[in-house]
Design a protein around this motif. Structure first.
Motif, PDB file in Angstrom:
ATOM      1  N   LEU A   6       2.817  39.251  71.593  1.00 42.81           N
ATOM      2  CA  LEU A   6       3.729  38.476  70.750  1.00 42.81           C
ATOM      3  C   LEU A   6       3.894  37.095  71.354  1.00 42.81           C
ATOM      4  O   LEU A   6       4.565  36.916  72.373  1.00 42.81           O
ATOM      5  CB  LEU A   6       5.072  39.190  70.628  1.00 42.81           C
ATOM      6  CG  LEU A   6       5.011  40.608  70.061  1.00 42.81           C
ATOM      7  CD1 LEU A   6       6.411  41.223  70.024  1.00 42.81           C
ATOM      8  CD2 LEU A   6       4.390  40.619  68.667  1.00 42.81           C
ATOM      9  N   GLY A   8       4.530  34.080  69.318  1.00 42.40           N
ATOM     10  CA  GLY A   8       4.872  33.164  68.242  1.00 42.40           C
ATOM     11  C   GLY A   8       6.191  32.450  68.375  1.00 42.40           C
ATOM     12  O   GLY A   8       6.543  31.634  67.520  1.00 42.40           O
ATOM     13  N   ALA A  52      -0.136  37.540  68.070  1.00 40.51           N
ATOM     14  CA  ALA A  52       0.724  37.050  66.997  1.00 40.51           C
ATOM     15  C   ALA A  52       1.096  35.608  67.312  1.00 40.51           C
ATOM     16  O   ALA A  52       1.665  35.318  68.372  1.00 40.51           O
ATOM     17  CB  ALA A  52       1.978  37.917  66.885  1.00 40.51           C
ATOM     18  N   LYS A  54       2.511  31.571  65.909  1.00 40.69           N
ATOM     19  CA  LYS A  54       3.267  30.786  64.924  1.00 40.69           C
ATOM     20  C   LYS A  54       3.419  29.347  65.389  1.00 40.69           C
ATOM     21  O   LYS A  54       3.019  28.418  64.702  1.00 40.69           O
ATOM     22  CB  LYS A  54       4.649  31.428  64.694  1.00 40.69           C
ATOM     23  CG  LYS A  54       5.605  30.570  63.871  1.00 40.69           C
ATOM     24  CD  LYS A  54       5.096  30.378  62.443  1.00 40.69           C
ATOM     25  CE  LYS A  54       6.085  29.671  61.547  1.00 40.69           C
ATOM     26  NZ  LYS A  54       6.259  28.234  61.906  1.00 40.69           N
ATOM     27  N   GLU A  79       1.778  33.963  61.589  1.00 38.40           N
ATOM     28  CA  GLU A  79       3.049  34.074  60.893  1.00 38.40           C
ATOM     29  C   GLU A  79       3.304  32.786  60.118  1.00 38.40           C
ATOM     30  O   GLU A  79       3.228  31.692  60.684  1.00 38.40           O
ATOM     31  CB  GLU A  79       4.189  34.311  61.887  1.00 38.40           C
ATOM     32  CG  GLU A  79       4.057  35.593  62.687  1.00 38.40           C
ATOM     33  CD  GLU A  79       5.187  35.760  63.696  1.00 38.40           C
ATOM     34  OE1 GLU A  79       6.340  35.383  63.375  1.00 38.40           O
ATOM     35  OE2 GLU A  79       4.919  36.250  64.794  1.00 38.40           O
ATOM     36  N   LYS A  83       9.448  35.661  62.206  1.00 38.71           N
ATOM     37  CA  LYS A  83       9.723  36.984  61.663  1.00 38.71           C
ATOM     38  C   LYS A  83      10.449  37.903  62.640  1.00 38.71           C
ATOM     39  O   LYS A  83      10.698  39.061  62.316  1.00 38.71           O
ATOM     40  CB  LYS A  83       8.417  37.641  61.192  1.00 38.71           C
ATOM     41  CG  LYS A  83       7.742  36.874  60.057  1.00 38.71           C
ATOM     42  CD  LYS A  83       6.526  37.600  59.548  1.00 38.71           C
ATOM     43  CE  LYS A  83       5.827  36.790  58.453  1.00 38.71           C
ATOM     44  NZ  LYS A  83       6.693  36.567  57.286  1.00 38.71           N
ATOM     45  N   ALA A  88       7.063  40.436  63.418  1.00 41.53           N
ATOM     46  CA  ALA A  88       5.751  40.012  63.909  1.00 41.53           C
ATOM     47  C   ALA A  88       4.810  41.201  64.063  1.00 41.53           C
ATOM     48  O   ALA A  88       3.608  41.102  63.792  1.00 41.53           O
ATOM     49  CB  ALA A  88       5.911  39.284  65.245  1.00 41.53           C
ATOM     50  N   ASN A  91       3.714  42.158  60.603  1.00 42.46           N
ATOM     51  CA  ASN A  91       2.763  41.172  60.097  1.00 42.46           C
ATOM     52  C   ASN A  91       1.353  41.400  60.640  1.00 42.46           C
ATOM     53  O   ASN A  91       0.362  41.034  60.002  1.00 42.46           O
ATOM     54  CB  ASN A  91       3.245  39.769  60.473  1.00 42.46           C
ATOM     55  CG  ASN A  91       2.389  38.671  59.874  1.00 42.46           C
ATOM     56  OD1 ASN A  91       2.304  38.529  58.654  1.00 42.46           O
ATOM     57  ND2 ASN A  91       1.764  37.883  60.732  1.00 42.46           N
TER      58      ASN A  91
END
Length: 346
Positions: A6, A8, A52, A54, A79, A83, A88, A91
Motif C-alpha cells: 500500500l 498510495g 497500490a 495514487k 486509485e 480510498k 485500496a 481496488n
C-alpha cells in the motif's frame, strides 16, 4: 501467494519532502524505503507484487517498472481517489491471489513472515493481523484477544488504565481473498474502523499475532530521523551501502575527501560524494549519492538526499534535505526540512 504494498498515501506529515514524492519512496540509508521492502520480502520467497499507487504514481512506476531488475513481477493498482486502507485493497482485488499478504509500505520493519503465515494456516480463519507491542498504546487502536489469538475488538485510543493490551496493528496482514466481499467498492473505507470490526461481528475469523523484529512508522519527521539513527547505530539490520572504513563510518564508491576532513561516526557517505577541505561531517549524518559539500562545512545529525550541494562554511544541524537542493555559503540551519529552495519548515 502475492503481496500487496500500500503506497498510495499523501505523506502529509512528512511534507515538504513528500510534496512531489510518495512517502514510501523516501530514502532510508540512501535507498527508497519501498525498494528495501521489496528486497526484504523477496528474500522470504515473495516473487509477485502488486503496488497500490495514487500520489505521484509515476515516481514508483518509473523506478520499479515491471520488477524485472529485481527478479520479480510487479503490477500496479491505480486509485482514482484516496480510498483508505481497505478501499485500496478492494481496488486491487483483480490482481490478488486467493491468499495474499498486505503491507503498509510506509512502515519500516524487518519482519519475518514465516511465523505469521504458519499461524494463519493453523488457525484457519480469514485474516491474520501482525501486531506490535508499544509502551504507550493511548494513541493507537488497541486489540483485545482471547487465548487462541482471536481478536475480539479494537479499542481506539484508550486511556492507559483502560487499554486491554499494548498490542496494536502493525500494518501487515495475511488475508483470504473471499473477505474482500465485505468491503464496499469505489469509496474510502478504513480497515480498522470499518472492515475488521465488521468481520469480527460476522465471526469471520480475525486473528492477531505479535511479530518480532524492528518496527517503526516513518510518518513524522522525528520518526524519520530516528529510523536513520537506528540504522547507523545498528539497532536494526537494514543494509548500509558502501564499505565500512573504521567503526561506524560507511563510505561509498568514487568519493573525493579533501585534506583535513573529519568524519565523526556514525556517518554514511554515498557514492561519488565530494567533501571540501577541513569540513566536519557527523556524528549521525547521512549524505546521499553525488552530493558536493564545500570547504569548512559543519554537518551533524543531518540527512541529505542525492545530488545536494552545500557551499562553503555552512553549518547544518538536525536537518533533512530532499533531492537536488543547493545551499549557499555561510548559512546556519538547525532542524530545517527542505525539498528545494523556498520551501522550509522548522
Amino acid at each position: 501467494m502475492n503481496a500487496l504494498l500500500l503506497a498510495g498515501g499523501l505523506g502529509t506529515r512528512l511534507k515538504p519532502l513528500t510534496e512531489t514524492l510518495p512517502k514510501p519512496m523516501a530514502l532510508i540509508a540512501n535507498r527508497p524505503w519501498l525498494e528495501h521492502v521489496i528486497v526484504h520480502l523477496k528474500k522470504q520467497g515473495i516473487q509477485n507484487f502488486v503496488i497500490a499507487v495514487k500520489h505521484h504514481p509515476e515516481k514508483i512506476q518509473n523506478h520499479f517498472g515491471n520488477g524485472e531488475k529485481w527478479g520479480i513481477t510487479i503490477q500496479y493498482a491505480m486509485e482514482d481517489s484516496l480510498k483508505g486502507t481497505a478501499g485500496a485493497i478492494k481496488n486491487a482485488e483483480r490482481y490478488l491471489d486467493d491468499r495474499f499478504i498486505v503491507v503498509n509500505a510506509d512502515i519500516v520493519h524487518e519482519i519475518d513472515l514465516n511465523p505469521l503465515l504458519e499461524f494463519h494456516r493453523k488457525h484457519g480463519g480469514n485474516v491474520t493481523i501482525g501486531l506490535t507491542e508499544v509502551d504507550d498504546p493511548t494513541q493507537y487502536g488497541v486489540v483485545q484477544q482471547d487465548g487462541a489469538g482471536r481478536i475480539l475488538r479494537f479499542v481506539e485510543k484508550p486511556r492507559l488504565e483502560e487499554a486491554p493490551s499494548r498490542r496494536i496493528n502493525a500494518g501487515i496482514y495475511v488475508m483470504e481473498k473471499k473477505v474482500l466481499s465485505f468491503i464496499p467498492p469505489d469509496r474510502e473505507v478504513s480497515i480498522e474502523r470499518e472492515t475488521f470490526p465488521l468481520l469480527i461481528t460476522r465471526n469471520a475469523g480475525v486473528y492477531g499475532k505479535v511479530i518480532s523484529g524492528y518496527w517503526m512508522d516513518m510518518g513524522t519527521k522525528d520518526r524519520y530521523r530516528r529510523i536513520h539513527w537506528d540504522v547507523l547505530n545498528r539497532v536494526n539490520n537494514l543494509p548500509i551501502p558502501g564499505k565500512e572504513s573504521g567503526k561506524g563510518i560507511w563510505l561509498g564508491k568514487n568519493c573525493d575527501i579533501g585534506p583535513g576532513v573529519l568524519l565523526i561516526p556514525p556517518v554514511l557517505i554515498g557514492d561519488n560524494v565530494v567533501i571540501g577541505e577541513r569540513s566536519i561531517i557527523g556524528p549521525f549524518s547521512v549524505i546521499g549519492n553525488d552530493c558536493v559539500i564545500g570547504r569548512n562545512v559543519r554537518c551533524s545529525e543531518t540527512i541529505m538526499w542525492d545530488r545536494c550541494k552545500i557551499n562553503d562554511a555552512t553549518h547544518l544541524s538536525n536537518c533533512i534535505f530532499g533531492y537536488d537542493l543547493e545551499m549557499g555559503s555561510k548559512h546556519i540551519l538547525h532542524e530545517a526540512v527542505m525539498n528545494r529552495m523556498g520551501v522550509l519548515q522548522a
